[in-house]
Design a protein around this motif. Structure first.
Motif, short mmCIF file in Angstrom:
data_model
loop_
_atom_site.label_atom_id
_atom_site.label_comp_id
_atom_site.label_asym_id
_atom_site.label_seq_id
_atom_site.Cartn_x
_atom_site.Cartn_y
_atom_site.Cartn_z
N GLU A 299 5.77 5.35 28.55
CA GLU A 299 5.88 4.50 29.93
C GLU A 299 5.07 3.30 29.80
OE1 GLU A 299 5.61 5.57 34.26
OE2 GLU A 299 7.43 6.58 33.40
N LEU A 300 5.75 2.04 29.71
CA LEU A 300 4.97 0.90 30.02
C LEU A 300 4.84 0.82 31.48
CD1 LEU A 300 6.88 -1.50 27.39
CD2 LEU A 300 4.64 -0.47 27.41
N ARG B 46 9.88 1.44 35.19
CA ARG B 46 11.33 1.00 34.59
C ARG B 46 11.45 0.94 33.28
NH1 ARG B 46 14.51 -2.95 38.16
NH2 ARG B 46 15.34 -2.84 36.22
N THR B 47 10.31 0.72 32.57
CA THR B 47 10.62 0.35 31.20
C THR B 47 9.71 1.45 30.29
OG1 THR B 47 10.49 -1.91 31.76
CG2 THR B 47 9.93 -1.56 29.56
N ASN B 48 10.30 1.91 29.12
CA ASN B 48 9.66 2.88 28.25
C ASN B 48 9.45 2.16 26.83
OD1 ASN B 48 9.86 5.19 29.72
ND2 ASN B 48 12.12 5.35 29.35
N TYR B 49 8.50 2.54 26.25
CA TYR B 49 8.08 2.08 24.82
C TYR B 49 8.51 3.17 23.85
CZ TYR B 49 3.85 4.57 24.38
OH TYR B 49 2.75 5.64 24.37
N TYR B 50 8.75 2.64 22.63
CA TYR B 50 8.93 3.86 21.55
C TYR B 50 7.86 3.27 20.58
CZ TYR B 50 13.03 4.68 24.22
OH TYR B 50 13.66 4.96 25.14
N ALA B 51 7.50 4.26 19.67
CA ALA B 51 6.55 4.14 18.64
C ALA B 51 6.88 5.09 17.59
CB ALA B 51 5.00 4.43 19.19
N ILE B 52 6.68 4.81 16.38
CA ILE B 52 7.15 5.69 15.21
C ILE B 52 5.81 6.66 15.06
CG2 ILE B 52 5.79 4.32 13.74
CD1 ILE B 52 9.45 5.75 13.01
#
Length: 91
Positions: A60-61, A64-70
């Motif tokens: 969670e950034l 309202r905003t999520n982040y994705y990481a490999i």
């Protein structure tokens, strides 16, 4: 990686190439490749799939905003895929 769709594999590549992109960032980048609008009903269930397979982590950034990481597993699968492809394509 053999149990992923091509779209899910492409999501992995996009996420791996960026530093914790948001879902919107992923959407914009993947739309450039597909040259068509990717709707939320296609994008987010597929992101959830790669998260559930532990190839990508979701954070969670803000509220309202999520982040994705490999993940390490996701990176390993990409590397294995590239090695497999190189058996057949030698440029």
């Amino acid at each position: 990686m053999d149990d992923l769709t091509g779209f899910q594999r492409d999501l992995l590549y996009v996420i791996a190439s960026a530093d914790q992109p948001s879902g919107q960032d992923v959407k914009e980048e993947i739309e450039e490749y597909y040259t068509t609008e990717i709707n939320h009903g296609r994008l987010y269930p597929n992101l959830d799939t790669v998260v559930n397979k532990e190839l990508v982590e979701k954070g969670e950034l803000d509220r309202r905003t999520n982040y994705y990481a490999i993940t390490d597993t996701g990176q390993r699968l990409i590397q294995e895929r590239r090695e497999w492809e190189s058996q057949y394509i030698d440029f």
